[in-house]
Design an enzyme around this catalytic site. Sequence first.
Site: not given
Length: 813
Positions: A545-546, A551, A653
């Site tokens: 993911k980024r 995160k 997602t």
Amino acid sequence: MLDVNTIKKNILNNLRIIIAKTPETATDMDWFNAIAYTLRRCLTEHWMASTHKYYQQDTKRVYYLSLEFLMGRSLIKSMLNLGIYEECEQALEQLGLSLDELAEIEPEPALGNGGLGRLAACFLDSMASLNLPGYGYGIRYEYGIFQQQFENGYQVEHPDNWLRYSNPWEFSRPEVLYPVHFGGQVVEYQDEQGRKGYDWKDTEEVMAMAYDTPIPGYATPSTNNLRLWTAKASRDFDLQYFSQGNYIKAVEDKNHSENLSKVLYPEDTHQMGRELRLRQEYFFVSASLQDIIRRYLAKHDDIRGLPDKVAIQLNDTHPALAIPELLRFLLDHFHLSWEEAWELTVRIFAYTNHTLLPEALETWPVWLFEKLLPRHLLIIYKINHRFLKDVSYHFPGDMDALRRMSLIGEEGEKHVRMSHLAVVGSHKVNGVAQLHTQLMKTTLFADFDRFFPGRIINKTNGITPRSWLHQANRPLAQLITQSIGQAWVTELSHLKKLIPLADEQKFRSEFREIKQNNKFKLAAFIKKELGLEINAHSMFDVQIKRIHEYKRQLLNLLHVITRYNQIRANPNIELIPRTVIFAGKAAPGYTIAKLIIKLINSVADIINHDPVIGSRLKVVFIPNYNVSNAMRIIPAADLSEQISTAGMEASGTGNMKLALNGALTIGTLDGANVEIREEVGNENIFIFGLSNHGVTDLKRRGYNAWDYYRENPELKQVLDMLSSGYFSPEAPSLFQPIIDALTHGNFMVLADYADYILCQKRVDELYQQPEEWTRQAILNVANMGQFSSDRTIKEYATEIWDVKPVEHQGFVC
Ligand code: 26W
């Protein structure tokens, strides 16, 4: 339907007639194009039939306005959607070509940053597959998201020149051309009847030209359109200088206008406030609305009927200027009253919010609006005036509510709050997961939820099973189809039929074998691309993911270093071998995120070369994360890392994609993880860490990172290694900013560390029991039906858009 021979014939014909090459002189790119044109011909037949149907039936259409579409490659997708994958594979084999190799030639259209853009692509797939008349509108950036390479462990950005070899999937529409205006001034006037009007004049003009890409549905002829705009210099503009005899200046200015659609802004979650970005937003919104209104008026004469035929979804606030732009048309061109224009506008628009992070919320300085869009600023002022009057009527005396809810923020320099504009101008506003929506209603938009009860609703995100299982994981898709039939591809809830199979040993071993083969394939890719040998029998522990502090790639890394220390302290320890795989880009201006990348690469460097560690632990950072890489990594994942600080990830997602491919999730109760847990059951997911309430509570009580440091010797050791330069002997203080971020930051990494480490132990224990692990992995797949974007889109269609599927006849080709 196309058979093998026809496909072969068409490919050879295209090679001759369109590419002008013989098989002997054709390059791989030529063959790729010849195949693409073969598929495109069939797509076009369906596309034209669909367009005709929509016109004939005069259906209500939905327009998805998004500054980002992360479509991924089209070759294999087109074959699968047309139901001719096997035929194409055979045709190519007979021509002595390999489909797998040719598919790799296709440049990926990467016109998005991450979650938001990929969601838009999944939604387009679902709309077409559900026979809904849904159009995407966006910008045809000449350069997509930058390509990431590593130099000495640092991220280096390279331009993504994806159109270099032309794009066989798009159709240029030089005749679909609209003027878009900027700047100038607004003059008030009175018409013959004494009504006030506004004239926006002395503007500069840029032209928007359309490019169309057909979006085929799966197993249906229904084919929609993605219309992307490119900026062209206006004729008028050129002439001005030409007439003065200043040829060079004219050409320079042409460049200036055409810069508008040059490049995608690579920041997500950080609004940069650049003038060109605001220009991009208005450019694509204005062209799209002109196009939508033109299409409507071709068949209807009364503009008041527009909401019966048009629904517009705003993908975040980036296209929120569509609200004042539509009002401007209705007021200044159609001369509707304010009340009428406003009523139509609110009925047409709906807005999706994708983030609560304050730094990501869009605001634009009033002075910039005044300079670029003076008429829109007046309209926004008027919306605000009337809205605040209403607010003060409903909440009498609550001056603070007025300040908080105003479309204009007054802290610092005066600015337009795009999210307030979007909420006030839409009939429905949605969040993208239950927790996210609940937080929208209680924090960011609490005032609005009180004022507009029922306006804010939830629409949990989804992913298209066509891309993320049927295409990305062919072997698993085949096993599932053999076991329960193929209806799952369009009715993902059918996967529930796999539940009893989780208890069958034969099914488990087939399932496990497929996962193992996928892991071999990924290991081979890593070997080929990075020259790194990994143990394909180790647990593939994946975080893709980024790169963002919320995160918490750093939390993952702290665990990696902890494991490293455990092995070093006890070289004979029996640990489940792990390969920890990272992938993701950092925004070019996000210094700490870029340093996190460097740290991951430095840790990888030390661990991967430590002979004591051997194959028990490896760290791999796969560069240039994109849709194609996601399709390689996800089918091979055992463990899915979804470990954001609770309350910060709107939905996620990737969490759905990984679970759908049989990875078990280790995660916090954040975003859609909460709902994934509800679906798969608490016993089939690894949940750890603070809940959203826990985070808020701890923030209120005061979070002192050093407490965790002092009280946890394993954590202390890891942090000491980072600050003493263990991973950067050449520059011992290189990672000090990371220590500072960890100890001062808002992301509660250290507060969740201990529980995360414990949870990872439970992961190890389960992995030691392959039968039980596989059983749980199957149950994850079986219970993912809820997360199909088909389910999401059906909800949007009935609860927000009021659009209905269109009946289609069978396949034309
Ligand atoms: C203005 C700069 C900017 C650009 C993009 C700010 C914010 C964004 C996006 C809203 C960021 C984004 O992609 N959000 C992600 O949206 C996904 C789809 O809903 C969610 O699954 C992710 O949780 C959310 O981070």
